[in-house]
Design an enzyme around this catalytic site. Sequence first.
Site, PDB file in Angstrom:
ATOM      1  N   LYS A  10      78.019  93.240  60.590  1.00  0.00           N
ATOM      2  CA  LYS A  10      77.342  94.526  60.798  1.00  0.00           C
ATOM      3  C   LYS A  10      78.346  95.691  60.828  1.00  0.00           C
ATOM      4  O   LYS A  10      79.565  95.463  60.884  1.00  0.00           O
ATOM      5  CB  LYS A  10      76.554  94.442  62.103  1.00  0.00           C
ATOM      6  CG  LYS A  10      75.425  93.394  62.052  1.00  0.00           C
ATOM      7  CD  LYS A  10      74.644  93.421  63.358  1.00  0.00           C
ATOM      8  CE  LYS A  10      73.467  92.474  63.297  1.00  0.00           C
ATOM      9  NZ  LYS A  10      72.643  92.576  64.521  1.00  0.00           N
ATOM     10  N   TYR A  50      64.392  94.498  58.636  1.00  0.00           N
ATOM     11  CA  TYR A  50      64.041  94.260  60.040  1.00  0.00           C
ATOM     12  C   TYR A  50      62.563  94.544  60.331  1.00  0.00           C
ATOM     13  O   TYR A  50      62.216  94.823  61.480  1.00  0.00           O
ATOM     14  CB  TYR A  50      64.924  95.116  60.947  1.00  0.00           C
ATOM     15  CG  TYR A  50      66.314  94.520  61.174  1.00  0.00           C
ATOM     16  CD1 TYR A  50      66.465  93.279  61.799  1.00  0.00           C
ATOM     17  CD2 TYR A  50      67.455  95.201  60.795  1.00  0.00           C
ATOM     18  CE1 TYR A  50      67.729  92.735  62.025  1.00  0.00           C
ATOM     19  CE2 TYR A  50      68.725  94.664  61.017  1.00  0.00           C
ATOM     20  CZ  TYR A  50      68.843  93.424  61.643  1.00  0.00           C
ATOM     21  OH  TYR A  50      70.082  92.880  61.890  1.00  0.00           O
ATOM     22  N   PHE A  58      63.453  99.203  70.404  1.00  0.00           N
ATOM     23  CA  PHE A  58      64.808  99.467  69.905  1.00  0.00           C
ATOM     24  C   PHE A  58      64.864  99.653  68.384  1.00  0.00           C
ATOM     25  O   PHE A  58      65.950  99.826  67.823  1.00  0.00           O
ATOM     26  CB  PHE A  58      65.753  98.325  70.336  1.00  0.00           C
ATOM     27  CG  PHE A  58      65.355  96.946  69.860  1.00  0.00           C
ATOM     28  CD1 PHE A  58      65.611  96.520  68.567  1.00  0.00           C
ATOM     29  CD2 PHE A  58      64.717  96.061  70.726  1.00  0.00           C
ATOM     30  CE1 PHE A  58      65.255  95.248  68.136  1.00  0.00           C
ATOM     31  CE2 PHE A  58      64.358  94.781  70.308  1.00  0.00           C
ATOM     32  CZ  PHE A  58      64.625  94.378  68.997  1.00  0.00           C
ATOM     33  N   ARG A  86      73.713  79.908  64.174  1.00  0.00           N
ATOM     34  CA  ARG A  86      73.278  80.587  65.398  1.00  0.00           C
ATOM     35  C   ARG A  86      74.093  80.105  66.610  1.00  0.00           C
ATOM     36  O   ARG A  86      74.376  80.874  67.525  1.00  0.00           O
ATOM     37  CB  ARG A  86      71.771  80.444  65.590  1.00  0.00           C
ATOM     38  CG  ARG A  86      71.027  81.300  64.547  1.00  0.00           C
ATOM     39  CD  ARG A  86      69.546  81.117  64.582  1.00  0.00           C
ATOM     40  NE  ARG A  86      68.917  81.803  65.688  1.00  0.00           N
ATOM     41  CZ  ARG A  86      68.592  83.086  65.712  1.00  0.00           C
ATOM     42  NH1 ARG A  86      68.888  83.880  64.690  1.00  0.00           N
ATOM     43  NH2 ARG A  86      67.981  83.616  66.743  1.00  0.00           N
ATOM     44  N   THR A  92      72.041  86.786  71.188  1.00  0.00           N
ATOM     45  CA  THR A  92      71.958  88.188  70.749  1.00  0.00           C
ATOM     46  C   THR A  92      72.700  89.100  71.729  1.00  0.00           C
ATOM     47  O   THR A  92      73.421  90.011  71.323  1.00  0.00           O
ATOM     48  CB  THR A  92      70.472  88.617  70.677  1.00  0.00           C
ATOM     49  OG1 THR A  92      69.768  87.685  69.861  1.00  0.00           O
ATOM     50  CG2 THR A  92      70.330  90.019  70.109  1.00  0.00           C
ATOM     51  N   ARG A 103      80.001  86.394  69.029  1.00  0.00           N
ATOM     52  CA  ARG A 103      79.534  87.572  69.786  1.00  0.00           C
ATOM     53  C   ARG A 103      80.251  87.681  71.131  1.00  0.00           C
ATOM     54  O   ARG A 103      80.573  88.782  71.582  1.00  0.00           O
ATOM     55  CB  ARG A 103      78.019  87.510  69.950  1.00  0.00           C
ATOM     56  CG  ARG A 103      77.298  87.888  68.647  1.00  0.00           C
ATOM     57  CD  ARG A 103      75.824  87.628  68.756  1.00  0.00           C
ATOM     58  NE  ARG A 103      75.070  88.155  67.636  1.00  0.00           N
ATOM     59  CZ  ARG A 103      73.865  87.717  67.293  1.00  0.00           C
ATOM     60  NH1 ARG A 103      73.291  86.736  67.966  1.00  0.00           N
ATOM     61  NH2 ARG A 103      73.232  88.260  66.269  1.00  0.00           N
ATOM     62  N   ASN A 113      76.161  93.965  67.959  1.00  0.00           N
ATOM     63  CA  ASN A 113      76.517  92.567  68.243  1.00  0.00           C
ATOM     64  C   ASN A 113      77.213  91.871  67.065  1.00  0.00           C
ATOM     65  O   ASN A 113      77.108  90.669  66.888  1.00  0.00           O
ATOM     66  CB  ASN A 113      75.295  91.793  68.748  1.00  0.00           C
ATOM     67  CG  ASN A 113      74.186  91.713  67.729  1.00  0.00           C
ATOM     68  OD1 ASN A 113      74.311  92.256  66.635  1.00  0.00           O
ATOM     69  ND2 ASN A 113      73.113  91.034  68.055  1.00  0.00           N
ATOM     70  N   HIS A 116      74.751  89.221  62.162  1.00  0.00           N
ATOM     71  CA  HIS A 116      73.366  88.730  62.115  1.00  0.00           C
ATOM     72  C   HIS A 116      73.361  87.324  61.541  1.00  0.00           C
ATOM     73  O   HIS A 116      74.166  87.009  60.663  1.00  0.00           O
ATOM     74  CB  HIS A 116      72.532  89.648  61.210  1.00  0.00           C
ATOM     75  CG  HIS A 116      71.190  89.076  60.838  1.00  0.00           C
ATOM     76  ND1 HIS A 116      70.091  89.176  61.648  1.00  0.00           N
ATOM     77  CD2 HIS A 116      70.798  88.356  59.753  1.00  0.00           C
ATOM     78  CE1 HIS A 116      69.067  88.550  61.076  1.00  0.00           C
ATOM     79  NE2 HIS A 116      69.465  88.051  59.926  1.00  0.00           N
ATOM     80  N   GLU A 127      65.973  86.487  53.215  1.00  0.00           N
ATOM     81  CA  GLU A 127      67.055  87.421  53.560  1.00  0.00           C
ATOM     82  C   GLU A 127      68.181  87.389  52.522  1.00  0.00           C
ATOM     83  O   GLU A 127      68.764  88.421  52.214  1.00  0.00           O
ATOM     84  CB  GLU A 127      67.594  87.093  54.958  1.00  0.00           C
ATOM     85  CG  GLU A 127      66.594  87.430  56.048  1.00  0.00           C
ATOM     86  CD  GLU A 127      67.104  87.143  57.461  1.00  0.00           C
ATOM     87  OE1 GLU A 127      66.351  87.381  58.403  1.00  0.00           O
ATOM     88  OE2 GLU A 127      68.262  86.694  57.609  1.00  0.00           O
TER      89      GLU A 127
HETATM   90  P1  CMP Z   1      69.920  90.535  64.980  1.00  0.00           P
HETATM   91  O1  CMP Z   1      70.218  89.110  65.253  1.00  0.00           O
HETATM   92  O2  CMP Z   1      70.414  91.135  63.706  1.00  0.00           O
HETATM   93  O3  CMP Z   1      68.320  90.771  65.065  1.00  0.00           O
HETATM   94  C1  CMP Z   1      67.739  91.978  65.457  1.00  0.00           C
HETATM   95  C2  CMP Z   1      68.730  92.959  65.997  1.00  0.00           C
HETATM   96  O4  CMP Z   1      68.175  93.966  66.831  1.00  0.00           O
HETATM   97  C3  CMP Z   1      69.714  92.238  66.905  1.00  0.00           C
HETATM   98  O5  CMP Z   1      70.544  91.397  66.182  1.00  0.00           O
HETATM   99  C4  CMP Z   1      70.371  93.410  67.611  1.00  0.00           C
HETATM  100  O6  CMP Z   1      71.316  94.094  66.783  1.00  0.00           O
HETATM  101  C5  CMP Z   1      69.140  94.287  67.821  1.00  0.00           C
HETATM  102  N1  CMP Z   1      68.499  94.030  69.124  1.00  0.00           N
HETATM  103  C6  CMP Z   1      67.856  92.926  69.520  1.00  0.00           C
HETATM  104  N2  CMP Z   1      67.389  93.043  70.775  1.00  0.00           N
HETATM  105  C7  CMP Z   1      67.748  94.272  71.162  1.00  0.00           C
HETATM  106  C8  CMP Z   1      67.542  94.982  72.349  1.00  0.00           C
HETATM  107  N3  CMP Z   1      66.875  94.482  73.392  1.00  0.00           N
HETATM  108  N4  CMP Z   1      68.027  96.237  72.417  1.00  0.00           N
HETATM  109  C9  CMP Z   1      68.695  96.766  71.366  1.00  0.00           C
HETATM  110  N5  CMP Z   1      68.919  96.124  70.191  1.00  0.00           N
HETATM  111  C10 CMP Z   1      68.455  94.877  70.097  1.00  0.00           C
END
Ligand code: CMP
Length: 143
Positions: A10, A50, A58, A86, A92, A103, A113, A116, A127
């Site tokens: 990212k 997304y 968010f 994962r 996450t 992470r 984070n 992805h 994807e």
């Molecule tokens: P990702 O695994 O790419 O999937 C969705 C993304 O949304 C996640 O990683 C984070 O970058 C973001 N995300 C998920 N949960 C939250 C949250 N509670 N607040 C802010 N960003 C989030």
Amino acid sequence: MNNKTLAILKPDCVKKNLIGQVVNKIQDAGFKVNAMKMVKLTPDSAKGFYEVHKERPFFNDLIAYMTSGPCVPIALEKENAVEDFRKLIGSTDPTKAADGTIRKLFAESIQENIVHGSDSGENAAKEILHFFSRKELLEINGF
Ligand code: CMP
């Protein structure tokens, strides 16, 4: 499909100059890079990617973050790719991620984070095609 997954390094990963370190960890864990590029997502492309999160509070912040700079999508191959990837990246929320995960090592927050990973084989296929055309995948890697 259970042997492919999509990773995205990212914008925070790219800005912090961590591409090499993260790719190293991915390859050391036994993943093969099938295809890789650097792109700057447009808002429409990020919203499409997304879409499943569009009702989340968010969502707008996520789109702003994912379009804030270039990112590096990578199509990866390994047996049990989705689940193993994962595990490698961790939760996450980096404060909840296990020690040694990508992470835990590099991420700042639940949003920023670093990386992805697809959450199912079906989504991995979709994807990968979000970033790589069938023609490209065929030319690059004989898919
Ligand atoms: P990702 O695994 O790419 O999937 C969705 C993304 O949304 C996640 O990683 C984070 O970058 C973001 N995300 C998920 N949960 C939250 C949250 N509670 N607040 C802010 N960003 C989030």
